[in-house]
Each structure stands twice: as C-alpha cells, then as structure tokens.
Design a protein around this motif. Structure first.
Motif, PDB file in Angstrom:
ATOM      1  N   SER A   8      16.887 -12.479  15.732  1.00 59.02           N
ATOM      2  CA  SER A   8      16.227 -12.556  14.329  1.00 59.02           C
ATOM      3  C   SER A   8      17.004 -11.744  13.290  1.00 59.02           C
ATOM      4  CB  SER A   8      14.851 -12.767  14.138  1.00 59.02           C
ATOM      5  OG  SER A   8      14.422 -13.922  15.146  1.00 59.02           O
TER       6      SER A   8
ATOM      7  N   SER B  27      14.291 -11.786  21.205  1.00 58.08           N
ATOM      8  CA  SER B  27      13.939 -12.829  19.865  1.00 58.08           C
ATOM      9  C   SER B  27      14.075 -12.063  18.537  1.00 58.08           C
ATOM     10  CB  SER B  27      12.839 -13.647  20.009  1.00 58.08           C
ATOM     11  OG  SER B  27      11.886 -13.091  20.093  1.00 58.08           O
ATOM     12  N   ASP B  28      13.493 -10.756  18.459  1.00 58.59           N
ATOM     13  CA  ASP B  28      13.503  -9.993  17.343  1.00 58.59           C
ATOM     14  C   ASP B  28      14.796  -9.536  17.230  1.00 58.59           C
ATOM     15  OD1 ASP B  28      10.870 -10.094  17.126  1.00 58.59           O
ATOM     16  OD2 ASP B  28      10.117  -8.180  18.084  1.00 58.59           O
TER      17      ASP B  28
ATOM     18  N   VAL C 143      13.291 -11.666   8.326  1.00 62.00           N
ATOM     19  CA  VAL C 143      13.263 -11.694  10.029  1.00 62.00           C
ATOM     20  C   VAL C 143      12.276 -12.342  10.537  1.00 62.00           C
ATOM     21  CG1 VAL C 143      13.059  -9.860  11.783  1.00 62.00           C
ATOM     22  CG2 VAL C 143      14.256  -9.234   9.783  1.00 62.00           C
TER      23      VAL C 143
ATOM     24  N   SER D  60      19.401 -12.229  10.316  1.00 64.26           N
ATOM     25  CA  SER D  60      19.170 -11.692   8.848  1.00 64.26           C
ATOM     26  C   SER D  60      20.339 -10.794   8.281  1.00 64.26           C
ATOM     27  CB  SER D  60      17.764 -10.865   9.145  1.00 64.26           C
ATOM     28  OG  SER D  60      17.248 -10.337   7.851  1.00 64.26           O
TER      29      SER D  60
ATOM     30  N   SER E  68      16.633 -19.729  14.615  1.00 64.65           N
ATOM     31  CA  SER E  68      16.809 -19.105  16.032  1.00 64.65           C
ATOM     32  C   SER E  68      18.120 -18.429  16.560  1.00 64.65           C
ATOM     33  CB  SER E  68      16.478 -20.467  16.928  1.00 64.65           C
ATOM     34  OG  SER E  68      17.428 -21.233  16.755  1.00 64.65           O
TER      35      SER E  68
ATOM     36  N   ALA F  90      13.340 -16.180  10.387  1.00 70.78           N
ATOM     37  CA  ALA F  90      14.846 -16.271  10.490  1.00 70.78           C
ATOM     38  C   ALA F  90      14.906 -17.430  11.467  1.00 70.78           C
ATOM     39  CB  ALA F  90      15.256 -15.096  10.971  1.00 70.78           C
TER      40      ALA F  90
END
Length: 201
Positions: free
Chosen positions: A110, A106-107, A151, A114, A156, A154
């Motif tokens: 994101s 997920s990071d 971030v 961004s 999904s 942010a």
C-alpha cells in the motif's frame, strides 16, 4: 553503475512544470508493472521524481536531451522507465517467481502504491504534501488520485491504480466531466399536478 542516456522525472518536471494526464498515463503504464514486480521480490524502489529515469535505448545526440525535455511524450523516440532501487527488504532467491515470492506485507504494498500516486500527482503539477483538486482534472480522476494517496485506502497494487486512472480518463478526445456527480435526494418525487378543466364560454 549503469550508464543511461536520458533524464530523471524531476528534470522533466523542472523543464515542463506539469504534464498532461495523457502523458502521465503513458509513464505510469510502465511504472505500475515495475513497482509491482519490485514489491513482489521484497525490493524497495525509489518511487520519486528523482528516483525514476526515462531511458532511450537507441541513444541520444548531445543536443537531444534538452529538446526532448520540452516536447510531448508522444514525440519521444523509443523509451522506457527505470526505477532506482534503494534497498532490498529481503534476500532474493534466484529461483523465486512473482507467484512464489509473497513475502511483502500488505502495508508495504500500500505504501508503494501511495508513493506512485504521489509521483503521479507531482507530474500533473500538484504538491503531494498538500493535496488539492487540480482544475484540469475531473472529479472521477481526482477521486482515484485521492484514494491512491491514502495508505489506509490504497489500491491493492500499482497496476490496479493505473487501471483505475485509465478508466477515469479513457482519452483526451472524449467529453470531460468537470462537475461532481449529482447528489441523490431523499425527497420523494412529486407527481405532476392534474390538468384543471377549463369551462367553455
């Protein structure tokens, strides 16, 4: 390398300096889906003004590029956007699908959103390294951009970011809200004073 007739977004910004929000939405409508598709397969696209290209599949005359760089997006012939892929974070399985290739954190998603928000802000004439509200944008559009650039908060997906931006600015023809929404007050409303009877002469 594939030969493409067209130009990069950085060429477009150098020629135009800034685009209208309507034009940016036209570009981001294609970019959002492309960014999500790349992320779902573990690819790392170059989501930057230099890494995104506008291609004209039907070809261009030698003198057309300079003309197109300086005219509104609405006046372009058939076009599509292409993103340069920097690297693949994971090996691709030829039989993988968007639904089954959920190997991206997920990071990472994101971060991709961004970068798309930063590109959007740059197309509008802003400096992604120093975000300040743009005078030509209303508060709701500004809030979507601010959230997209963060971030930690942010959206999904890139598609969600595009849809939120579209809802904030449905068209150039409608009324624009250039001021912030009213602040709710904690002071209770007071009832109007009762009329004072007036004695006759």
């Amino acid at each position: 390398l594939e030969w493409m007739e067209g130009f990069s977004l950085i060429d477009l910004v150098r020629a135009r300096r800034e685009l209208s929000l309507r034009e940016v939405l036209q570009l981001v409508s294609q970019l959002g889906a492309a960014v999500d598709a790349a992320a779902s397969f573990g690819l790392k696209p170059d989501i930057s003004l230099a890494g995104v290209f506008v291609q004209f599949p039907e070809g261009l005359e030698a003198s057309s590029t300079e003309v197109l760089l300086n005219c509104p997006v609405d006046e372009w012939p058939a076009w599509l956007v292409k993103i340069h892929v920097v690297a693949g974070a994971h090996e691709l399985d030829p039989s993988a699908t968007v639904a089954t290739s959920q190997t991206v954190s997920s990071d990472e998603k994101s971060a991709a959103v961004s970068r798309l928000a930063a590109l959007t802000y740059g197309l509008l004439g802003g400096d992604p390294e120093n975000f300040i509200p743009l005078a030509k944008l209303d508060w709701e559009t500004t809030a979507v951009l601010r959230r997209g650039l963060s971030v930690e908060h942010a959206f999904s997906s890139a598609t969600d970011f595009y849809e939120a931006l579209s809802r904030a600015h449905p068209s150039d023809d409608g009324p624009r809200r250039l001021v912030a929404p009213p602040v709710e007050s904690s002071i209770p409303e007071m009832a109007p004073p009762a009329p004072v009877p007036v004695k006759g002469d």
